[in-house]
Design a protein around this motif. Sequence first.
Motif, PDB file in Angstrom:
ATOM      1  N   PRO A 150       0.816  -1.228   0.000  1.00  0.00           N
ATOM      2  CA  PRO A 150       0.000   0.000   0.000  1.00  0.00           C
ATOM      3  C   PRO A 150       0.834   1.255   0.000  1.00  0.00           C
ATOM      4  O   PRO A 150       0.485   2.244  -0.620  1.00  0.00           O
ATOM      5  N   SER A 151       1.979   1.265   0.711  1.00  0.00           N
ATOM      6  CA  SER A 151       2.763   2.500   0.816  1.00  0.00           C
ATOM      7  C   SER A 151       3.449   2.839  -0.497  1.00  0.00           C
ATOM      8  O   SER A 151       3.897   3.946  -0.701  1.00  0.00           O
ATOM      9  N   SER A 158       1.441   8.577   2.354  1.00  0.00           N
ATOM     10  CA  SER A 158       0.784   8.504   3.660  1.00  0.00           C
ATOM     11  C   SER A 158       0.567   9.906   4.225  1.00  0.00           C
ATOM     12  O   SER A 158       1.380  10.770   4.013  1.00  0.00           O
ATOM     13  N   THR A 179       1.816   2.674  -3.392  1.00  0.00           N
ATOM     14  CA  THR A 179       0.835   3.253  -4.297  1.00  0.00           C
ATOM     15  C   THR A 179       0.248   4.558  -3.801  1.00  0.00           C
ATOM     16  O   THR A 179      -0.364   5.276  -4.552  1.00  0.00           O
ATOM     17  N   LEU A 180       0.436   4.863  -2.510  1.00  0.00           N
ATOM     18  CA  LEU A 180      -0.115   6.137  -2.104  1.00  0.00           C
ATOM     19  C   LEU A 180       0.700   6.828  -1.042  1.00  0.00           C
ATOM     20  O   LEU A 180       1.425   6.217  -0.296  1.00  0.00           O
TER      21      LEU A 180
END
Lengths: 109, 169
Positions: free
Chosen positions: A103-104, A109, A106-107
Amino acid sequence: MRQPGAYSNLLSGGKMGPHSLPLARIKKIMKKSGEDVKMISGEAPIVFSKACELFIEELTKRAWAMTLQRKTRTMHKEDVAAAVMETDIFDFLVGLVSHTPNPSATLES
Amino acid sequence: MVDSIGPNHSNKQRGLRSSPYTNYAAAAVSGEEEGALKEQERLLPIANVGRIMKQILPPNAKISKEAKETMQECVSEFISFVTGEASDKCHREKRKTVNGDDICWALGSLGFDDYGDSLKRYLVRYRETEGERVANQNKAAAAAEAETRAGGVSPLHFGFDLMEKRRIN
């Protein structure tokens, strides 16, 4: 939502500490596990909050053993994956750790 | 003066009620952000997970963010896995509600015997304390009922409250 508050009051009264995991979220995840899961008793998420703690502790300890084998003090996701591969009861996780999207990556934080 | 209600409500609402309308409302929410919110709903919070991990490790241990994220995923999978097994059992026995005993049984059935055993004890203690709490509430309710009888407050109010607290639908 009053439910979690009611239980914390009950449990911080002495023998049991407050839960370290949010009961409402646990309930949500339980409901998503299948079409058949419709009614969940109030105590089920409480049992799960303890079970998840035990699960995290066990997987973390085993992953740490992998970290130590790499002669370092920082646990990486590969250590968690290696612990899963090594442990029979974690077979249900094999698919997950082989190709978990990060997840980190692709986006922001 | 018109209060804004419904879909144009502030983003704070999103945390309380995850209805599709509150997401649709904020024009600033991109597809990516929306995906991330849904992602968060199916995972336990990384802070909680990270804390449990940290507590079991030596003080100088470090945990990468990726490792915590992987653990989040694993825990959600664990919950689904065990719930599925418990739910199947309920289905076979023609029961509608998954309870704590079913979870304990499922844990044993899937190879997590140690968890199952210590959780059974946890459950017994929880039920004992819950029994005390309910008994105390009943006493309080009875006392309150005597007091408010003249005031016209329905004594059934407490009864329904208890029912609500015991069952999550």
